[in-house]
Every structure is written in structure tokens, then in C-alpha cells.
Design an enzyme around this catalytic site. Structure first.
Site, PDB file in Angstrom:
ATOM      1  N   CYS A 182      -0.081   3.941   2.574  1.00 29.14           N
ATOM      2  CA  CYS A 182       0.301   3.483   3.921  1.00 29.14           C
ATOM      3  C   CYS A 182       1.734   3.892   4.229  1.00 29.14           C
ATOM      4  CB  CYS A 182       0.187   1.960   4.034  1.00 29.14           C
ATOM      5  SG  CYS A 182      -1.483   1.312   3.832  1.00 29.14           S
ATOM      6  N   CYS A 188       0.836  -1.216   0.000  1.00 31.75           N
ATOM      7  CA  CYS A 188       0.000   0.000   0.000  1.00 31.75           C
ATOM      8  C   CYS A 188       0.866   1.260   0.000  1.00 31.75           C
ATOM      9  CB  CYS A 188      -0.904  -0.052   1.237  1.00 31.75           C
ATOM     10  SG  CYS A 188      -1.794   1.467   1.583  1.00 31.75           S
TER      11      CYS A 188
END
Length: 107
Positions: free
Chosen positions: A35, A32
């Protein structure tokens, strides 16, 4: 200086739900991109405010049960728990100022 500790399906209840302090949970995964952008911001917040709020992160790849139980449908998801109850939740990467504003009543 507080750090962001890893929490797992096995430790979530003890670390997050039974905490005496508010807890910010960062649900993330290694694939991600957003993230990875928010992780250093959460590290900074943990260093400056870890005395008042506990900061933890959960790898959703290796811990699928807790995210499913807590309706985590996208990453990153950030949740704030107080007294074992979910009080705030955010989807997507947030700026440091947005996270500080979300936590201001606990700081």
C-alpha cells in the site's frame, strides 16, 4: 493540482457513488507495505489527471464497513467507479503504467 482525499464509511456514498466523474478508490492500511508503494503513484496520477478522475483513499483499519460491503479481501485493492457502479477492481500493488492503462478510457 488535485490531491488524493480520504474517504470514510460515512462519506463513501456521497463522494464515490454520487460523483459526476469516475472515481479511483485506494483501499489501504498503515501496516500494508505494498500500500505504501502504490500511494505515491496514485498521488502522481491525481496531480496529473485529477481534473478527469477523482482519486480517494480509504483506511480499512478505521473504516471496515465499506471494504466488507465491496468485497475487499486483500490490500491494496484499487477499485474504479463510474456512475456509482464498480467497473474495475485490482488486488495488489500496480505500476503507474498499469493504472494509467486501466484509466485510459476515462482520461
Amino acid at each position: 493540482m488535485a490531491t488524493v482525499n480520504e474517504v470514510t464509511d460515512a462519506t463513501f456514498a456521497d463522494v464515490v457513488l454520487k460523483s459526476d466523474k469516475p472515481v479511483l478508490v485506494d483501499y489501504w492500511a498503515d501496516w500494508c507495505g505494498p500500500c505504501k508503494q502504490v500511494a505515491p503513484i496514485i498521488e502522481e496520477l491525481a496531480q496529473s489527471h485529477g481534473d478527469k478522475v477523482t482519486f480517494v483513499k480509504m483506511d480499512t483499519n478505521t473504516n471496515p464497513v465499506t471494504p466488507a460491503n465491496n468485497h475487499v479481501l486483500g490490500l491494496p485493492t484499487i477499485q474504479v467507479y463510474v456512475g456509482g457502479e464498480l467497473v474495475k477492481a485490482f488486488k495488489g500493488a500496480k505500476s503507474k503504467s498499469a493504472l494509467l492503462k486501466a484509466l485510459e478510457e476515462y482520461l
